[in-house]
Scaffold this motif. Structure first.
Motif, short mmCIF file in Angstrom:
data_model
loop_
_atom_site.label_atom_id
_atom_site.label_comp_id
_atom_site.label_asym_id
_atom_site.label_seq_id
_atom_site.Cartn_x
_atom_site.Cartn_y
_atom_site.Cartn_z
N THR A 11 1.11 -1.03 0.21
CA THR A 11 -0.26 -0.19 0.24
C THR A 11 0.92 0.91 0.00
OG1 THR A 11 0.07 0.38 2.65
CG2 THR A 11 -2.20 -0.82 0.92
N ASP A 12 0.44 2.50 -0.41
CA ASP A 12 1.17 3.57 -0.97
C ASP A 12 2.52 3.27 -1.07
OD1 ASP A 12 1.51 6.02 -0.97
OD2 ASP A 12 2.77 6.05 1.25
N ILE A 17 9.50 5.58 -0.22
CA ILE A 17 9.87 4.58 0.85
C ILE A 17 9.71 3.39 0.88
CG2 ILE A 17 9.75 3.75 3.47
CD1 ILE A 17 11.06 6.26 4.52
N ARG A 18 7.58 3.30 0.33
CA ARG A 18 7.45 1.91 0.00
C ARG A 18 8.09 1.27 -1.40
NH1 ARG A 18 2.38 2.12 3.35
NH2 ARG A 18 3.46 2.14 5.74
N GLU A 31 5.81 -11.72 -6.22
CA GLU A 31 4.85 -11.25 -7.80
C GLU A 31 4.12 -10.30 -6.44
OE1 GLU A 31 2.03 -14.37 -8.43
OE2 GLU A 31 3.26 -15.23 -8.68
N VAL A 32 4.30 -8.49 -6.64
CA VAL A 32 4.23 -7.51 -6.49
C VAL A 32 3.09 -6.40 -6.90
CG1 VAL A 32 4.91 -5.54 -5.64
CG2 VAL A 32 6.13 -7.52 -5.20
N ARG A 33 2.12 -6.50 -6.27
CA ARG A 33 0.80 -5.96 -6.65
C ARG A 33 1.04 -4.15 -5.58
NH1 ARG A 33 -5.48 -8.28 -6.56
NH2 ARG A 33 -4.95 -9.33 -8.34
N VAL A 34 1.22 -3.21 -6.92
CA VAL A 34 1.47 -1.87 -6.13
C VAL A 34 -0.23 -1.22 -6.15
CG1 VAL A 34 2.03 0.67 -5.84
CG2 VAL A 34 3.66 -2.16 -5.94
N ILE A 35 -0.60 -0.80 -4.27
CA ILE A 35 -1.80 -0.06 -5.27
C ILE A 35 -0.92 1.80 -4.54
CG2 ILE A 35 -2.56 -0.29 -2.48
CD1 ILE A 35 -5.79 0.41 -4.41
N ASP A 36 -1.64 2.67 -5.09
CA ASP A 36 -1.81 4.38 -4.23
C ASP A 36 -2.75 4.95 -5.18
OD1 ASP A 36 -0.37 6.63 -3.74
OD2 ASP A 36 1.87 5.36 -3.27
N ASN A 37 -2.43 6.15 -4.52
CA ASN A 37 -3.69 7.05 -4.79
C ASN A 37 -3.19 8.39 -5.27
OD1 ASN A 37 -2.71 9.06 -2.25
ND2 ASN A 37 -5.16 8.23 -1.90
N LEU A 38 -1.49 8.42 -5.64
CA LEU A 38 -0.50 9.07 -6.02
C LEU A 38 -0.83 10.83 -4.69
CD1 LEU A 38 -0.75 7.99 -9.47
CD2 LEU A 38 0.90 7.34 -7.85
N SER A 39 -1.68 10.71 -4.23
CA SER A 39 -1.66 11.77 -3.48
C SER A 39 -0.43 13.02 -2.93
CB SER A 39 -3.00 12.28 -2.06
OG SER A 39 -2.07 11.42 -1.71
N SER A 40 0.58 11.73 -3.07
CA SER A 40 2.02 11.97 -2.15
C SER A 40 2.97 10.82 -3.10
CB SER A 40 2.04 11.89 -0.79
OG SER A 40 1.69 10.76 -0.11
N GLY A 41 2.48 10.22 -3.34
CA GLY A 41 3.45 8.59 -4.12
C GLY A 41 3.87 9.39 -5.72
N ARG A 42 4.73 8.74 -6.75
CA ARG A 42 4.96 9.23 -7.57
C ARG A 42 5.42 7.90 -8.62
NH1 ARG A 42 9.49 13.67 -7.31
NH2 ARG A 42 9.75 13.12 -9.72
N LEU A 43 4.97 7.84 -9.45
CA LEU A 43 5.51 7.12 -10.62
C LEU A 43 5.85 7.10 -11.33
CD1 LEU A 43 1.57 6.64 -12.50
CD2 LEU A 43 2.44 5.24 -10.93
N GLU A 56 2.05 -5.14 -10.55
CA GLU A 56 1.05 -4.71 -11.02
C GLU A 56 0.93 -3.60 -9.70
OE1 GLU A 56 -3.65 -6.11 -10.86
OE2 GLU A 56 -1.85 -7.29 -10.00
N PHE A 57 0.26 -1.99 -11.06
CA PHE A 57 -0.48 -0.56 -10.37
C PHE A 57 -1.30 -0.80 -9.85
CE2 PHE A 57 -0.57 3.20 -10.67
CZ PHE A 57 -0.41 3.92 -9.95
N ILE A 58 -1.73 -0.31 -8.92
CA ILE A 58 -3.36 -0.16 -9.16
C ILE A 58 -3.70 1.25 -8.82
CG2 ILE A 58 -5.62 -0.17 -8.27
CD1 ILE A 58 -4.55 -3.56 -7.75
N HIS A 59 -3.96 2.12 -9.60
CA HIS A 59 -4.27 3.73 -9.00
C HIS A 59 -5.40 3.59 -8.10
CE1 HIS A 59 -4.89 7.97 -10.13
NE2 HIS A 59 -4.09 7.99 -9.03
N ASP A 60 -5.57 3.34 -7.05
CA ASP A 60 -7.40 3.75 -6.23
C ASP A 60 -6.90 3.99 -5.13
OD1 ASP A 60 -9.42 3.29 -5.99
OD2 ASP A 60 -9.77 1.55 -6.93
N ASP A 61 -7.84 4.09 -4.44
CA ASP A 61 -8.04 4.74 -3.14
C ASP A 61 -8.25 3.87 -2.10
OD1 ASP A 61 -7.87 6.19 -0.31
OD2 ASP A 61 -8.52 8.43 -1.01
N LEU A 62 -7.36 3.44 -0.69
CA LEU A 62 -8.19 2.50 0.23
C LEU A 62 -9.22 3.14 1.09
CD1 LEU A 62 -4.70 1.01 1.12
CD2 LEU A 62 -6.33 -0.51 -0.23
#
Length: 76
Positions: A11-12, A17-18, A31-43, A56-62
């Motif tokens: 997450t994030d 750091i993450r 096998e890594v799946r990343v979720i981030d809403n990109l409010s502070s993270g950067r692609l 696998e990247f998921i652009h969404d909000d938990l």
């Protein structure tokens, strides 16, 4: 611990750091799946993995209803 072929959700995961955690897991064979809403993270922090299809990247909000169930399901 043997991380090969283990499914991991970071997450994030596009944060500074993450994204390093995602790097370490990829190197260990997870096998890594990343979720981030990109409010502070950067692609840019995970761009190499995206281009090489190592994560696998998921652009969404938990915080949105139903997202946790969807991203933790086996189908995604």
């Amino acid at each position: 611990m043997d991380w090969r072929f283990r499914r991991v959700l970071v997450t994030d995961g596009a944060s500074y750091i993450r994204s390093h955690l995602a790097d370490a897991l990829v190197v260990r064979g997870a096998e890594v799946r990343v979720i981030d809403n990109l409010s502070s993270g950067r692609l840019e922090n995970i761009q190499d993995h995206l281009e090489n299809k190592r994560i696998e990247f998921i652009h969404d909000d938990l915080l949105k209803p139903g997202v946790v169930r969807r991203v933790t399901s086996h189908d995604g």
